[in-house]
Write a protein that holds these residues in place. Structure first.
Motif: not given
Length: 533
Positions: A499-527
């Motif tokens: 039940w943990w397995i995601p129903d939706e999986i999106l394939i991207l060329d790049e995941i957005p990053k913060t200015p310090t190089g971390k993955i930006s989940k804030l940017a992902l949530r904004q979509h």
């Protein structure tokens, strides 16, 4: 006992004395420069004289927009040793955030690498308190403005009288200021005093932390504008280690070339940087390399294993925050488990590890009770100690980030085992509640990343009419991979609860990053705007 303050002027004795022959190299675009600690010590004293010449008041904030370079290192010492506060600023932030940070800190003067002028100069009239802008010419870049507020770094220190004595009797004097990345709301300032910086640097020298010593060549890839480059420049100067600074040469192939050419023994960066550097390290002569540290987010075991197999040195994890100077935990292999097989050894090195000396950890449940350190019970990780912030800069009325009894609330959910080893379960805001049960985005990301066909993964919760939330995975495949959402779901069967397995999986060329190089989940949530059904 003698009453001597734990302050940065203590480091000058080594810089100008027993370590004066050791070197600091800076990589520029197409060339590098080298200076001895002794030469840098003289320049630090002249820079201190230039600050006096500009009549920068004591306790004033001195902003810096700079790469990892010798000149930035000189600012690291000259500013705080003269009872001023070095405010390192991330030039990769949005313009509005930069203007806010400079004005909130009330910076009196700004030091700017020439290559970053096109970020700073267009904002100059938005800075309310800045009187001077000093350009550090790091090579080709924008035209230097013809303006009475603008000065040349080298001309200033050449004309300045060196300061003979650094008189700083109070170790609790503010020394450095760094703002959080502002993932929620405005960035907040964290003010470090001399005592906290010295104590933090000392912990980096300890064997069970980073074991930085006089024989090392330390390469801080993590930016000097970010939490004092994790304290590494101060630790190097304290121990007499050579420094190899990457300057503007931050492309993966350039970083790999510097690691080889400078015979680096120790380097630290975020995992996204290490992922990009790996292909360029293969086949290089790296006989001196002993430790590579990753921080700023979870370290995938697959990436550490690739470094172990292809470079001969596994990546090891660390954990901390801007509010914690930053290092709190440093991974290592427990002494009572020296015979771990490769898989268990890598998995252990990818945990944050136990706390470094002088820091205390606890776990607190939502109801305020404390969780036991049994490796099973989880709670919010809270931190206390002399290198941990007690409030934010400019705030005198407390903050929800701190408990009533003075502990820092990290926002991370964790477990701690009886030997003190920390395992981060998730960020409190990143836990996904589906059908009334919790899903850890971190554990789900780690499970996805066990596939050799996946380069990066990030999981967030998305609203769902029936289940409340469901996990949504963003995945970046390795070059040449033909991976599909269905093949990823097949890979996850047996690794996690179905039940943990995601129903939706999106394939991207790049995941957005913060200015310090971390993955930006804030940017992902904004979509994410509408609930799924």
């Amino acid at each position: 006992m003698q009453d001597r303050p734990l302050s940065l002027p203590l480091l000058m004795d080594g810089i100008e004395g027993r370590f004066s022959h050791k070197t600091v190299s800076t990589q520029h675009i197409g060339f590098h420069t080298t200076a001895t600690y002794g030469e840098i010590g003289q320049r630090i004293r002249r820079l201190a004289g230039a600050l006096d010449h500009l009549r920068i008041p004591h306790s004033a904030r001195v902003g810096s927009f700079g790469w990892n370079s010798q000149r930035h290192l000189e600012l690291y010492m000259a500013v705080p040793c003269t009872n001023r506060i070095l405010h390192t600023i991330n030039h990769r932030l949005f313009a509005d955030d930069i203007a806010y940070i400079v004005n909130d800190a009330e910076d009196d003067v700004l030091f700017v690498d020439r290559s970053i002028l096109d970020v700073v100069w267009p904002l100059i009239d938005r800075f309310d308190t800045v009187r001077h802008l000093i350009v550090m010419d790091d090579g080709p870049g924008p035209q230097i403005p013809n303006d009475p507020r603008v000065h040349d770094y080298e001309e200033l220190i050449a004309a300045a009288q060196p300061v003979a004595t650094f008189d700083l009797p109070d170790e609790r004097t503010a020394a450095a200021l760094c703002y959080t990345s502002g993932t929620t709301g405005r960035p907040k300032g964290v003010l470090y005093d001399h005592r906290s910086i010295v104590l933090h640097a000392m912990t980096l020298l300890m064997t069970d932390t980073f074991a930085i010593s006089e024989s090392d060549v330390v390469m801080p890839i993590v930016p000097m504008f970010h939490v004092n480059a994790w304290g590494l420049p101060y630790a190097a100067m304290m121990s007499g280690a050579r420094l190899a600074l990457p300057g503007r040469a931050m492309q993966p192939t350039q970083l790999a070339e510097t690691i080889e050419a400078a015979r680096v023994t120790f380097a630290a960066a975020v995992s996204t940087i290490w992922r990009g550097v790996l292909p360029h390290l293969q086949g290089r002569q790296l006989p001196t390399l002993r430790r590579l540290v990753s921080g700023g987010g979870p370290l995938p075991a697959s990436l550490s294993r690739q470094y172990d197999e292809q470079v001969g040195v596994p990546l090891s994890s660390s954990w901390g925050m801007t509010e914690t100077s930053p290092l709190v935990c440093s991974s290592r292999i427990p002494s009572d488990q020296p015979a771990l097989d490769t898989t268990d050894r890598i998995d252990t090195l990818c945990l944050p590890g136990p706390p470094v000396p002088l820091t205390a950890l606890r776990l607190q449940h939502e109801d305020g009770t404390l969780a036991p350190h049994d490796g099973v019970a989880s709670g919010e990780l809270q931190v206390a100690g002399p290198t941990i912030a007690g409030d934010y800069y400019g705030h005198t009325d407390g903050s929800t980030a701190f408990t009533d009894d003075g502990w820092l609330r990290t926002g991370d959910v964790a477990t701690i085992d009886p030997r003190g080893f920390v395992r981060i379960v998730d960020r409190t805001k990143d836990l996904i509640k589906s059908g009334g049960e919790w899903i850890s985005s971190v554990e789900l990301e780690n499970a996805i990343m066990t596939s050799p066909e996946i380069s990066e993964a990030a999981v967030i919760g998305t609203p769902h009419d029936k289940w409340g939330e469901r996990p949504l995975a963003y995945v970046v495949p390795v070059d040449g991979s033909k991976i599909t959402p269905e093949s990823i779901r097949t890979h996850l069967h047996g690794l996690i609860a179905n039940w943990w397995i995601p129903d939706e999986i999106l394939i991207l060329d790049e995941i957005p990053k913060t200015p310090t190089g971390k993955i930006s989940k804030l940017a992902l949530r904004q979509h994410i705007t509408e609930p799924a059904t």
